[in-house]
Scaffold this active site. Sequence first.
Site, PDB file in Angstrom:
ATOM      1  N   HIS A  70       0.947  -1.237  -0.060  1.00 60.53           N
ATOM      2  CA  HIS A  70      -0.032  -0.352   0.230  1.00 60.53           C
ATOM      3  C   HIS A  70       0.770   1.445   0.232  1.00 60.53           C
ATOM      4  O   HIS A  70       0.546   1.673   0.174  1.00 60.53           O
ATOM      5  CB  HIS A  70      -0.835  -0.305   1.431  1.00 60.53           C
ATOM      6  CG  HIS A  70      -1.394  -1.385   1.437  1.00 60.53           C
ATOM      7  ND1 HIS A  70      -2.945  -1.782   2.241  1.00 60.53           N
ATOM      8  CD2 HIS A  70      -2.329  -1.185   0.044  1.00 60.53           C
ATOM      9  CE1 HIS A  70      -3.344  -2.462   1.836  1.00 60.53           C
ATOM     10  NE2 HIS A  70      -3.612  -2.768   0.759  1.00 60.53           N
ATOM     11  N   CYS A 126       4.046  21.377  -7.674  1.00 63.87           N
ATOM     12  CA  CYS A 126       5.292  20.455  -8.127  1.00 63.87           C
ATOM     13  C   CYS A 126       5.258  22.029  -9.256  1.00 63.87           C
ATOM     14  O   CYS A 126       4.895  22.511  -9.146  1.00 63.87           O
ATOM     15  CB  CYS A 126       4.921  19.389  -8.773  1.00 63.87           C
ATOM     16  SG  CYS A 126       6.226  18.761 -10.329  1.00 63.87           S
ATOM     17  N   GLY A 181      -0.657  -8.815  12.818  1.00 63.00           N
ATOM     18  CA  GLY A 181      -1.765  -7.822  13.053  1.00 63.00           C
ATOM     19  C   GLY A 181      -2.802  -7.472  12.199  1.00 63.00           C
ATOM     20  O   GLY A 181      -2.195  -6.432  12.054  1.00 63.00           O
ATOM     21  N   THR A 182      -3.498  -8.519  11.423  1.00 62.19           N
ATOM     22  CA  THR A 182      -4.411  -7.891  10.016  1.00 62.19           C
ATOM     23  C   THR A 182      -5.882  -8.528  10.653  1.00 62.19           C
ATOM     24  O   THR A 182      -5.817  -9.566  10.629  1.00 62.19           O
ATOM     25  CB  THR A 182      -4.069  -7.527   8.749  1.00 62.19           C
ATOM     26  OG1 THR A 182      -4.669  -7.242   7.822  1.00 62.19           O
ATOM     27  CG2 THR A 182      -3.832  -9.846   8.627  1.00 62.19           C
ATOM     28  N   ASN A 184      -2.901 -12.556  16.355  1.00 62.96           N
ATOM     29  CA  ASN A 184      -3.563 -11.481  16.896  1.00 62.96           C
ATOM     30  C   ASN A 184      -4.031 -10.927  17.715  1.00 62.96           C
ATOM     31  O   ASN A 184      -4.437 -12.376  18.705  1.00 62.96           O
ATOM     32  CB  ASN A 184      -4.576 -11.389  15.350  1.00 62.96           C
ATOM     33  CG  ASN A 184      -5.503 -10.413  15.129  1.00 62.96           C
ATOM     34  OD1 ASN A 184      -5.241  -9.487  15.873  1.00 62.96           O
ATOM     35  ND2 ASN A 184      -5.337  -9.984  13.765  1.00 62.96           N
TER      36      ASN A 184
HETATM   37  C1  BV8 Z   1      -8.475  -1.972  -5.433  1.00 65.93           C
HETATM   38  C2  BV8 Z   1      -3.410   2.689   2.431  1.00 65.93           C
HETATM   39  C3  BV8 Z   1      -8.618  -2.303  -7.592  1.00 65.93           C
HETATM   40  C4  BV8 Z   1      -3.727   4.585   2.699  1.00 65.93           C
HETATM   41  C5  BV8 Z   1      -5.487   1.378   2.841  1.00 65.93           C
HETATM   42  C6  BV8 Z   1     -14.675  -0.083  -4.377  1.00 65.93           C
HETATM   43  C7  BV8 Z   1     -14.467   0.100  -5.483  1.00 65.93           C
HETATM   44  C8  BV8 Z   1     -12.787  -0.028  -5.450  1.00 65.93           C
HETATM   45  C9  BV8 Z   1     -12.575  -1.027  -4.353  1.00 65.93           C
HETATM   46  C10 BV8 Z   1     -13.261  -2.062  -3.829  1.00 65.93           C
HETATM   47  C11 BV8 Z   1     -14.419  -1.686  -3.597  1.00 65.93           C
HETATM   48  N1  BV8 Z   1     -15.018  -2.625  -2.035  1.00 65.93           N
HETATM   49  C12 BV8 Z   1     -14.256  -2.887  -2.354  1.00 65.93           C
HETATM   50  C13 BV8 Z   1     -13.487  -2.746  -2.779  1.00 65.93           C
HETATM   51  C14 BV8 Z   1     -12.016  -3.308  -2.851  1.00 65.93           C
HETATM   52  C15 BV8 Z   1     -10.556  -2.691  -1.727  1.00 65.93           C
HETATM   53  C16 BV8 Z   1     -11.173  -3.046  -0.530  1.00 65.93           C
HETATM   54  O1  BV8 Z   1     -10.250  -4.227  -0.273  1.00 65.93           O
HETATM   55  N2  BV8 Z   1     -12.083  -1.982   0.637  1.00 65.93           N
HETATM   56  C17 BV8 Z   1     -12.085  -3.395   2.062  1.00 65.93           C
HETATM   57  C18 BV8 Z   1     -12.080  -2.638   3.170  1.00 65.93           C
HETATM   58  C19 BV8 Z   1     -13.529  -3.817   1.297  1.00 65.93           C
HETATM   59  N3  BV8 Z   1      -9.708  -2.244  -1.649  1.00 65.93           N
HETATM   60  C20 BV8 Z   1      -9.207  -1.502  -2.705  1.00 65.93           C
HETATM   61  O2  BV8 Z   1      -9.425  -0.414  -2.945  1.00 65.93           O
HETATM   62  C21 BV8 Z   1      -7.947  -2.135  -3.280  1.00 65.93           C
HETATM   63  N4  BV8 Z   1      -7.583  -1.279  -4.179  1.00 65.93           N
HETATM   64  O3  BV8 Z   1      -8.962  -2.581  -4.674  1.00 65.93           O
HETATM   65  O4  BV8 Z   1      -8.571  -1.583  -6.831  1.00 65.93           O
HETATM   66  C22 BV8 Z   1     -10.032  -2.295  -8.317  1.00 65.93           C
HETATM   67  C23 BV8 Z   1      -9.764  -0.784  -9.028  1.00 65.93           C
HETATM   68  C24 BV8 Z   1     -10.911  -0.091  -8.480  1.00 65.93           C
HETATM   69  C25 BV8 Z   1     -11.852   0.163  -8.887  1.00 65.93           C
HETATM   70  C26 BV8 Z   1     -12.002  -1.114  -8.456  1.00 65.93           C
HETATM   71  C27 BV8 Z   1     -10.861  -2.155  -7.918  1.00 65.93           C
HETATM   72  C28 BV8 Z   1      -7.112  -1.028  -1.859  1.00 65.93           C
HETATM   73  C29 BV8 Z   1      -6.536  -0.631  -0.635  1.00 65.93           C
HETATM   74  C30 BV8 Z   1      -5.835   0.069  -0.181  1.00 65.93           C
HETATM   75  C31 BV8 Z   1      -6.257   1.194   0.709  1.00 65.93           C
HETATM   76  N5  BV8 Z   1      -5.130   1.791   1.156  1.00 65.93           N
HETATM   77  N6  BV8 Z   1      -3.864   2.016   3.198  1.00 65.93           N
HETATM   78  C32 BV8 Z   1      -3.746   4.905   4.414  1.00 65.93           C
HETATM   79  O5  BV8 Z   1      -3.254   3.701   4.696  1.00 65.93           O
HETATM   80  O6  BV8 Z   1      -4.304   5.811   4.817  1.00 65.93           O
HETATM   81  S1  BV8 Z   1      -5.740   0.407   3.419  1.00 65.93           S
HETATM   82  C33 BV8 Z   1      -5.793   0.508   5.036  1.00 65.93           C
HETATM   83  O7  BV8 Z   1      -6.315  -0.765   5.957  1.00 65.93           O
HETATM   84  C34 BV8 Z   1      -4.230   0.440   5.754  1.00 65.93           C
HETATM   85  O8  BV8 Z   1      -3.840  -0.077   4.237  1.00 65.93           O
HETATM   86  C35 BV8 Z   1      -4.541  -1.395   6.085  1.00 65.93           C
HETATM   87  O9  BV8 Z   1      -2.953  -1.756   6.325  1.00 65.93           O
HETATM   88  C36 BV8 Z   1      -5.162  -1.613   5.631  1.00 65.93           C
HETATM   89  C37 BV8 Z   1      -5.757  -2.861   6.212  1.00 65.93           C
HETATM   90  O10 BV8 Z   1      -6.192  -3.029   7.521  1.00 65.93           O
HETATM   91  P1  BV8 Z   1      -5.670  -3.802   8.696  1.00 65.93           P
HETATM   92  O11 BV8 Z   1      -3.620  -3.360   8.536  1.00 65.93           O
HETATM   93  O12 BV8 Z   1      -5.728  -5.061   8.652  1.00 65.93           O
HETATM   94  O13 BV8 Z   1      -5.898  -3.029   9.339  1.00 65.93           O
HETATM   95  P2  BV8 Z   1      -6.726  -3.261  10.822  1.00 65.93           P
HETATM   96  O14 BV8 Z   1      -6.629  -1.898  11.363  1.00 65.93           O
HETATM   97  O15 BV8 Z   1      -8.281  -3.279  10.462  1.00 65.93           O
HETATM   98  O16 BV8 Z   1      -6.379  -4.724  12.038  1.00 65.93           O
HETATM   99  C38 BV8 Z   1      -5.464  -4.505  12.819  1.00 65.93           C
HETATM  100  C39 BV8 Z   1      -5.334  -5.989  13.130  1.00 65.93           C
HETATM  101  O17 BV8 Z   1      -4.340  -5.892  14.079  1.00 65.93           O
HETATM  102  C40 BV8 Z   1      -6.517  -6.401  14.113  1.00 65.93           C
HETATM  103  O18 BV8 Z   1      -7.187  -7.389  13.506  1.00 65.93           O
HETATM  104  C41 BV8 Z   1      -5.949  -5.574  15.591  1.00 65.93           C
HETATM  105  O19 BV8 Z   1      -7.105  -7.217  16.496  1.00 65.93           O
HETATM  106  C42 BV8 Z   1      -4.684  -5.845  15.293  1.00 65.93           C
HETATM  107  N7  BV8 Z   1      -3.824  -6.277  16.879  1.00 65.93           N
HETATM  108  C43 BV8 Z   1      -4.032  -4.778  16.934  1.00 65.93           C
HETATM  109  N8  BV8 Z   1      -2.671  -4.638  17.736  1.00 65.93           N
HETATM  110  C44 BV8 Z   1      -2.079  -5.424  18.111  1.00 65.93           C
HETATM  111  C45 BV8 Z   1      -3.271  -6.639  16.962  1.00 65.93           C
HETATM  112  N9  BV8 Z   1      -2.427  -7.773  16.106  1.00 65.93           N
HETATM  113  C46 BV8 Z   1      -1.394  -8.278  17.052  1.00 65.93           C
HETATM  114  N10 BV8 Z   1      -0.343  -7.550  17.662  1.00 65.93           N
HETATM  115  C47 BV8 Z   1      -1.013  -6.042  18.503  1.00 65.93           C
HETATM  116  N11 BV8 Z   1      -0.394  -5.807  18.915  1.00 65.93           N
HETATM  117 ZN    ZN Z   2       4.859  17.847 -11.519  1.00 70.31          ZN
END
Ligand code: BV8
Ligand code: ZN
Length: 242
Positions: free
Chosen positions: A119, A146, A185-186, A211
């Site tokens: 990402h 830019c 952690g995801t 997790n």
């Molecule tokens: C894509 C970067 C193809 C920016 C992020 C409608 C239109 C288009 C696409 C979609 C749509 N509907 C669905 C989609 C697909 C979409 C998607 O998946 N949506 C989900 C929410 C349903 N995906 C996309 O859009 C991707 N691109 O599909 O392109 C496309 C293109 C055009 C048209 C159609 C398709 C792009 C996805 C990337 C988005 N960018 N971030 C920024 O950070 O600002 S997403 C964001 O979520 C972060 O990157 C993050 O890493 C990611 C995943 O979340 P997690 O890392 O899992 O974090 P979370 O908080 O959820 O969980 C933390 C976990 O850790 C928990 O389980 C917790 O219990 C645990 N934890 C906490 N503490 C600890 C621990 N575990 C262990 N130890 C600890 N101490």
């Molecule tokens: Zn430029």
Amino acid sequence: MLDLSKTDIERIKCAKHIVFFSGAGMSAESGIATFRGKDGIWNKFKPEELANFNAFMKNPNMVWEWYQYRRNIVRHAFPNAGHLAIAEFQNYVPKVTAITQNIDNLHKRAGSHNIFELHGNIERNYCIRCKTFYNDIEEKVEIPQCKCGGLIRPDVVWFGEYLPEDQFQGAEIATSECDLFFVVGTSAVVYPAASLIYTAKYNGAFIIEINIEKTEISSLTNKSLLGEVGKILPEILKKIKE
Ligand code: BV8
Ligand code: ZN
């Protein structure tokens, strides 16, 4: 007490290629907020208002300012014991790959060499018009422009954007080759990143989840260890060093 049998420890000791697939929970113990936890980022902000291109074009200053705020947190954070353990695994396993959804650069700062950033990386920025990279933007609050007049954006993948091809392809190859796949952690709800867990399963890798709670993919794993990654990974490392 580590919920791993002697056989599991042997399996980790003899692994040829381990992949660590990490999410925001990997950096929680470094003080970086997760997205969907109880005090997660998406509880305060709406992803569709901030982490997508239309939001950026609608209100570039607000989105830029939000990333500056997060960049500042990342800059003052440090790799935690979990990141450091992954880096140290490199001394005991022939091949180690870190595949991260995080944009905080902490795996690299911990000393991991083989990293795929699915990402993007909050330390990088580029012009939306001419694609020139600007990586040393001082703490500008106003969105910088830019020299060509284009707006400068963070080099992160927003919702609806494609993942960098080289990163996702490299991650898929590593996942299909590895014999051990840690999911750390995801919440595994974001695609296509989370599809790697199915790729690992399909290719016969042994899957271990770490997790603090059960997730949607826990039933897919061979072992689901409940606890903080910054505590569990160093414990596993200690066992394989014995
Ligand atoms: C894509 C970067 C193809 C920016 C992020 C409608 C239109 C288009 C696409 C979609 C749509 N509907 C669905 C989609 C697909 C979409 C998607 O998946 N949506 C989900 C929410 C349903 N995906 C996309 O859009 C991707 N691109 O599909 O392109 C496309 C293109 C055009 C048209 C159609 C398709 C792009 C996805 C990337 C988005 N960018 N971030 C920024 O950070 O600002 S997403 C964001 O979520 C972060 O990157 C993050 O890493 C990611 C995943 O979340 P997690 O890392 O899992 O974090 P979370 O908080 O959820 O969980 C933390 C976990 O850790 C928990 O389980 C917790 O219990 C645990 N934890 C906490 N503490 C600890 C621990 N575990 C262990 N130890 C600890 N101490
Ligand atoms: Zn430029």
